[in-house]
Scaffold this motif. Structure first.
Motif, PDB file in Angstrom:
ATOM      1  N   PHE A 112       0.825  -1.199   0.000  1.00 56.71           N
ATOM      2  CA  PHE A 112       0.000   0.000   0.000  1.00 56.71           C
ATOM      3  C   PHE A 112       0.871   1.265   0.000  1.00 56.71           C
ATOM      4  N   LYS A 113       0.309   2.332  -0.568  1.00 56.67           N
ATOM      5  CA  LYS A 113       0.961   3.641  -0.578  1.00 56.67           C
ATOM      6  C   LYS A 113      -0.066   4.710  -0.231  1.00 56.67           C
ATOM      7  N   ASN A 114       0.433   5.894   0.128  1.00 56.54           N
ATOM      8  CA  ASN A 114      -0.442   7.027   0.390  1.00 56.54           C
ATOM      9  C   ASN A 114      -1.034   7.548  -0.914  1.00 56.54           C
ATOM     10  N   LEU A 115      -2.007   8.426  -0.792  1.00 53.98           N
ATOM     11  CA  LEU A 115      -2.631   9.001  -1.981  1.00 53.98           C
ATOM     12  C   LEU A 115      -1.612   9.696  -2.883  1.00 53.98           C
ATOM     13  N   ASP A 116      -0.544  10.263  -2.280  1.00 53.24           N
ATOM     14  CA  ASP A 116       0.481  10.946  -3.072  1.00 53.24           C
ATOM     15  C   ASP A 116       1.584  10.009  -3.545  1.00 53.24           C
ATOM     16  N   GLY A 117       1.428   8.703  -3.301  1.00 54.33           N
ATOM     17  CA  GLY A 117       2.398   7.716  -3.751  1.00 54.33           C
ATOM     18  C   GLY A 117       3.516   7.427  -2.771  1.00 54.33           C
ATOM     19  N   SER A 118       3.547   8.100  -1.636  1.00 55.46           N
ATOM     20  CA  SER A 118       4.647   7.919  -0.694  1.00 55.46           C
ATOM     21  C   SER A 118       4.454   6.684   0.168  1.00 55.46           C
ATOM     22  N   GLY A 119       5.584   6.150   0.631  1.00 55.30           N
ATOM     23  CA  GLY A 119       5.592   5.012   1.538  1.00 55.30           C
ATOM     24  C   GLY A 119       6.240   5.402   2.844  1.00 55.30           C
ATOM     25  N   PRO A 120       6.706   4.423   3.626  1.00 52.49           N
ATOM     26  CA  PRO A 120       7.344   4.737   4.911  1.00 52.49           C
ATOM     27  C   PRO A 120       8.672   5.455   4.701  1.00 52.49           C
ATOM     28  N   GLN A 121       9.117   6.149   5.739  1.00 50.65           N
ATOM     29  CA  GLN A 121      10.373   6.868   5.658  1.00 50.65           C
ATOM     30  C   GLN A 121      11.551   5.898   5.545  1.00 50.65           C
ATOM     31  N   ALA A 122      12.600   6.356   4.879  1.00 52.14           N
ATOM     32  CA  ALA A 122      13.789   5.534   4.708  1.00 52.14           C
ATOM     33  C   ALA A 122      14.413   5.224   6.066  1.00 52.14           C
ATOM     34  N   PHE A 123      15.016   4.051   6.172  1.00 45.52           N
ATOM     35  CA  PHE A 123      15.631   3.632   7.431  1.00 45.52           C
ATOM     36  C   PHE A 123      16.699   4.627   7.874  1.00 45.52           C
ATOM     37  N   THR A 124      17.397   5.237   6.918  1.00 44.06           N
ATOM     38  CA  THR A 124      18.447   6.194   7.279  1.00 44.06           C
ATOM     39  C   THR A 124      17.885   7.381   8.051  1.00 44.06           C
ATOM     40  N   ARG A 125      16.684   7.827   7.695  1.00 43.39           N
ATOM     41  CA  ARG A 125      16.049   8.934   8.417  1.00 43.39           C
ATOM     42  C   ARG A 125      15.615   8.499   9.817  1.00 43.39           C
ATOM     43  N   VAL A 126      15.082   7.301   9.898  1.00 41.30           N
ATOM     44  CA  VAL A 126      14.690   6.765  11.205  1.00 41.30           C
ATOM     45  C   VAL A 126      15.916   6.652  12.113  1.00 41.30           C
ATOM     46  N   PHE A 127      17.009   6.131  11.571  1.00 44.13           N
ATOM     47  CA  PHE A 127      18.240   5.948  12.352  1.00 44.13           C
ATOM     48  C   PHE A 127      18.805   7.289  12.799  1.00 44.13           C
ATOM     49  N   LYS A 128      18.746   8.276  11.914  1.00 47.65           N
ATOM     50  CA  LYS A 128      19.260   9.606  12.272  1.00 47.65           C
ATOM     51  C   LYS A 128      18.501  10.166  13.473  1.00 47.65           C
ATOM     52  N   TRP A 129      17.151  10.062  13.446  1.00 48.94           N
ATOM     53  CA  TRP A 129      16.363  10.585  14.561  1.00 48.94           C
ATOM     54  C   TRP A 129      16.560   9.763  15.830  1.00 48.94           C
ATOM     55  N   ALA A 130      16.433   8.430  15.704  1.00 49.08           N
ATOM     56  CA  ALA A 130      16.406   7.560  16.875  1.00 49.08           C
ATOM     57  C   ALA A 130      17.772   7.374  17.516  1.00 49.08           C
ATOM     58  N   VAL A 131      18.839   7.432  16.713  1.00 49.92           N
ATOM     59  CA  VAL A 131      20.167   7.097  17.237  1.00 49.92           C
ATOM     60  C   VAL A 131      21.166   8.241  17.082  1.00 49.92           C
ATOM     61  N   THR A 132      21.427   8.648  15.844  1.00 54.84           N
ATOM     62  CA  THR A 132      22.500   9.612  15.594  1.00 54.84           C
ATOM     63  C   THR A 132      22.254  10.940  16.300  1.00 54.84           C
TER      64      THR A 132
END
Length: 311
Positions: free
Chosen positions: A5-25
Motif C-alpha cells: 500500500f501507498k499514500n494518496l500521493d504515492g509515498s511510503g514509509p520513511q527511509a531507514f536512514t532517516r529513522v536511524f538519524k532521529w532515533a540514534v545519531t
C-alpha cells in the motif's frame, strides 16, 4: 516483502536512514529536544452509569476520550471503541502518563472495535482480545487477527460496513504501517467516519497533513465532530511526514468543514521530543490567532465526555 500500500500521493514509509538519524545519531549527538517523560494531564472519573446506555436514535453521538487515540463513540444504541489501547504500557517500554479514561473491565457492552492501522499504540491485541468485540480495520490485517478467536472485517479506503444501524466508513490518511521487521505497508492505514441517524463523527487515525482532508470533507459534508491528533510532531523534519502539529490539525479541521474539533493523540504516551503538555497550548494559540469561536474546539480531559448532534 514488497510494499503493498501507498499514500494518496504515492509515498511510503520513511527511509531507514532517516529513522536511524532521529532515533540514534541525533540522540547520541545531543541534537534532539529534551523534555520530561511525564506531565500533568487532566483526568476525570467517567460517569459509568451514563455510559452504560448508548444514546437512542435522534440523540446524537456521545464521545468519551480514553487517552491517546482511543475513544468510546456511542450513538443509535451502539457502542464503538476506536483504536482502544487501555493497558499500562505499549511494548512494555513506553508507559502511560495518565490512566485510561475507562478501564477495560468497566466499559459498557461494545458492539465493534475500529482499528485505524497496525502500529502498537493504535492496535493493542491484548486490549482487543479482552474487549472481545468484532473488529473493523483496513485491508491486510488478517495475519494479526487470524487464530485469535476474534471476528474481523477488512475495508479498503472509501468502503463501509454496518454495525447495527450505524454506518462505518474507512477513509484515507497520510501515514504508513509496520508491525514486524518485514511487513512495511503490508496492512492499510486510514481513519473512520461513523454515521448515525443524528450525528456524523470523523476519527483521523494517525496522519500527516494532506490534501485528503478536503476530499473527506467533500464526501461527508458537515461532520459534527472531527477527532484530530495534535501531538507527536517534534522534530518536524522527521515527524511531519506522518503526524500533524497543532497548527496543521487546525488547517485539517478547516479543510474538513467540520462543526467541532476534538483533540487527541497527546499527553498519554511519550513518543516524540515535544513536552507531553505542549500540544494543547499550541492548539489554543492557533485557535485564538484565527479568531474562531471557542465553543467549536474541545480539549477533553481523559475520561471526559461530550455529545454532538446535527445542528
Amino acid at each position: 516483502m514488497a510494499m503493498r500500500f501507498k499514500n494518496l500521493d504515492g509515498s511510503g514509509p520513511q527511509a531507514f536512514t532517516r529513522v536511524f538519524k532521529w532515533a540514534v545519531t541525533d540522540k547520541l549527538a545531543g541534537k534532539r529536544r529534551s523534555a520530561p517523560a511525564r506531565a500533568v494531564v487532566p483526568h476525570v472519573e467517567p460517569d459509568l452509569a451514563v455510559l452504560a446506555t448508548p444514546p437512542a436514535p435522534g440523540e446524537g453521538a456521545r464521545l468519551t476520550w480514553l487517552g491517546h487515540a482511543s475513544w468510546l463513540v456511542q450513538l443509535d444504541g451502539v457502542s464503538l471503541l476506536i483504536d482502544p489501547v487501555l493497558r499500562d504500557a505499549i511494548n512494555v517500554i513506553i508507559r502511560r502518563n495518565v490512566p485510561p479514561g475507562v478501564p477495560v473491565e468497566k466499559l459498557p457492552h461494545i458492539d465493534a472495535s475500529l482499528v485505524s492501522h497496525n502500529h502498537y499504540d493504535h492496535l493493542d491485541l491484548p486490549t482487543l482480545k479482552q474487549v472481545g468485540a468484532r473488529i473493523v480495520t483496513g485491508l491486510g490485517h488478517a495475519p494479526v487477527f487470524q487464530g485469535q478467536g476474534l471476528s474481523f472485517h477488512e475495508l479498503d479506503w472509501w468502503e463501509s460496513t454496518q454495525v447495527g444501524p450505524v454506518r462505518v466508513h474507512y477513509v484515507p490518511s497520510q501515514h504508513w504501517s509496520r508491525r514486524g521487521l518485514n511487513d512495511a505497508n503490508q496492512m492499510l492505514w486510514g481513519g473512520f467516519v461513523v454515521e448515525g441517524s443524528s450525528a456524523r463523527v470523523y476519527h483521523s487515525g494517525d496522519t500527516a497533513y494532506f490534501q485528503g482532508f478536503k476530499e473527506i470533507g467533500a464526501r461527508f459534508p458537515k461532520l459534527d465532530a472531527a477527532l484530530l491528533p495534535i501531538g507527536a510532531y517534534d522534530p518536524a523534519w522527521f515527524m511531519r511526514l506522518q503526524h500533524m502539529n497543532p497548527e496543521e490539525a487546525v488547517q485539517a479541521f478547516e479543510d474538513l468543514g467540520a462543526m467541532a474539533f476534538f483533540a487527541m493523540h497527546w499527553g498519554t504516551f511519550k513518543l516524540t521530543d515535544e513536552p507531553l503538555d505542549e500540544p494543547p497550548a499550541r492548539l489554543d494559540a492557533e485557535w485564538l490567532r484565527r479568531g474562531w469561536p471557542r465553543d467549536r474546539v474541545h480539549v477533553l480531559p481523559v475520561g471526559g465526555t461530550h455529545t454532538v448532534r446535527h445542528g
